[in-house]
Design an enzyme around this catalytic site. Structure first.
Site, short mmCIF file in Angstrom:
data_model
loop_
_atom_site.label_atom_id
_atom_site.label_comp_id
_atom_site.label_asym_id
_atom_site.label_seq_id
_atom_site.Cartn_x
_atom_site.Cartn_y
_atom_site.Cartn_z
N THR A 266 0.83 -1.21 0.00
CA THR A 266 0.00 0.00 0.00
C THR A 266 0.86 1.26 0.00
OG1 THR A 266 -1.79 -1.10 1.12
CG2 THR A 266 -1.70 1.27 1.40
N TYR B 88 -7.76 0.31 -3.71
CA TYR B 88 -6.65 0.86 -4.50
C TYR B 88 -5.80 -0.28 -5.03
CZ TYR B 88 -4.56 -0.35 -0.11
OH TYR B 88 -4.17 -1.06 0.98
N THR C 175 1.63 -4.28 4.25
CA THR C 175 1.50 -4.54 5.68
C THR C 175 0.92 -5.93 5.99
OG1 THR C 175 -0.70 -3.54 5.79
CG2 THR C 175 1.18 -2.09 6.22
N ASP C 176 0.26 -6.53 5.01
CA ASP C 176 -0.47 -7.78 5.32
C ASP C 176 0.45 -8.92 5.77
OD1 ASP C 176 -2.79 -6.49 4.78
OD2 ASP C 176 -3.16 -7.45 2.85
N LYS D 221 0.23 -7.48 12.99
CA LYS D 221 -0.79 -6.55 12.50
C LYS D 221 -2.09 -6.85 13.24
CE LYS D 221 -2.94 -4.76 8.31
NZ LYS D 221 -2.98 -4.72 6.86
N GLU E 70 3.78 -31.46 30.55
CA GLU E 70 4.78 -32.48 30.25
C GLU E 70 4.18 -33.60 29.40
OE1 GLU E 70 7.04 -33.42 33.76
OE2 GLU E 70 7.93 -35.08 32.63
C1 SIN Z 1 -1.02 -2.98 2.84
O1 SIN Z 1 0.11 -2.79 2.43
O2 SIN Z 1 -1.48 -2.33 3.82
C2 SIN Z 1 -1.98 -3.96 2.24
C3 SIN Z 1 -1.52 -4.52 0.95
C4 SIN Z 1 -0.26 -5.30 1.07
O3 SIN Z 1 -0.03 -5.96 2.08
O4 SIN Z 1 0.52 -5.29 0.09
#
Ligand code: SIN
Length: 331
Positions: free
Chosen positions: A15, A29, A95-96, A168, A291
């Site tokens: 992103t 997007y 971020t994923d 995340k 255990e």
């Molecule tokens: C993001 O970056 O927040 C979502 C899309 C990705 O992980 O590439």
């Protein structure tokens, strides 16, 4: 006067490099559109923080990240880290799956130079896009001598988190990355970096782990099986084994809560030489097994690692051994 540090930026997409049709859009997007040069140019005055160089490894949405790309990335990071004219490395990433890439690099790149991953929750075209500030602060951390020897770090939204603990936790918020239980390793306020904690896994053991990927072209297959009410029929265990899984991670409902009906099957799986790591779907805490579960069932506790990171550690462990006792020592 303080020497200006040299920071190398490796872009992989996400992103942070995403474009939308509308400046108000934060979903819908296309990720992975801007190049590394465009990312650097989008941050005014970045070259005041450090001398910059950049390379584009790929430009993808991180849901499509592949283990083969991890191997390439780890080699590129190691090559950059070996250069005398590089003091720190920043990796831009979706971020994923950012936390998984961060942890993989933590286990496979041997350097004490700062390696910082960053991303963004809003595409580059959005009003108040968070990418430029995240890049700024990542370069700031990568250029700072105090970040040396702290392993792989994730810098987002003014916070620094360790690769072992960060996850995340929110699909929309700018504060999407947290280290449940331990809190952030540090925070950034303007030109100041405040280190707050050592990450929990650093304290436990993971900091000492290193796996050479020199001769690897792929990673052993490890499958994560999610625990839920009604999920004790063994369907996914059978499917995973049929598909050639060399190891399993079971994301239990609590601390090592394996349903009775599934326990026997997983015990047989472990006895057949396919190690079974028990993690938790809880999102926090340290999995510690009885255990009986370790000695009789032969299960391995994931400790502080969430299922997706336990999978990575098991994959790398399997490149060395499939002895359950040896693997348990690594967790
Ligand atoms: C993001 O970056 O927040 C979502 C899309 C990705 O992980 O590439």
């Amino acid at each position: 006067m303080k020497r200006k540090a040299n920071v190398h930026i490796i872009a992989t997409g996400g992103t942070i490099a995403g474009r939308a049709d509308s400046a108000a859009a934060t979903v819908g997007y296309k990720a992975g559109e801007l190049t590394v040069e465009q990312l650097i140019a989008s941050v005014p005055g970045l070259d005041k923080l450090a001398n910059l160089s950049g390379e584009q490894l790929c430009n993808i949405d991180s849901k499509d990240m592949q283990e083969t790309i991890w191997l390439q990335l780890a080699r590129r990071v190691e090559t950059a880290a070996e250069r005398n004219d590089v003091d720190g490395i920043v990796i831009t990433h979706g971020t994923d799956t950012l936390e998984e890439t961060a942890y993989f690099l933590k286990l496979t790149v041997k350097t004490d130079k700062p390696i910082v991953l960053t991303g963004a929750m809003r595409p580059a075209t959005a009003i108040s896009a968070d990418g430029p500030m995240n890049i700024w602060q990542s370069v700031q951390v990568a250029a700072d001598a105090s970040a040396k020897g702290r392993g792989v770090l994730v810098v987002m939204n003014g916070q620094i988190n360790g690769a072992e603990t960060v996850t995340k936790v929110n699909v929309n918020a700018l504060e999407a990355f947290q280290s449940p239980g331990s809190g952030p390793a540090g925070v950034i306020v303007d030109e100041n970096i405040f280190w707050l904690t050592q990450s929990i896994a650093d304290v436990v053991s993971a900091n000492k782990l290193y796996f050479s990927i020199k001769n690897l072209t792929q990673l052993p297959k490890v499958i994560i099986i999610y625990g839920y009410v009604g999920g004790d029929d063994g369907l996914f265990v059978k499917a995973a084994l049929q598909d050639g899984a060399r190891g399993l991670v079971y994301a239990a409902c609590g601390n090592g809560s394996v349903p009775e009906k599934l326990a026997d099957m997983l015990e047989e799986t472990s006895a057949s030489g396919v190690p079974v790591v028990i993690a938790t779907r809880c999102g926090g805490g340290i999995v510690v097994l009885s255990e009986k579960m370790t000695a009789i069932n032969g299960f391995i506790a994931s400790g502080p690692l969430n299922p997706q990171k336990a999978k990575i550690l098991l994959q790398l462990a399997l490149t060395k051994t499939n002895n359950v006792k040896e693997i348990q020592k690594l967790f």
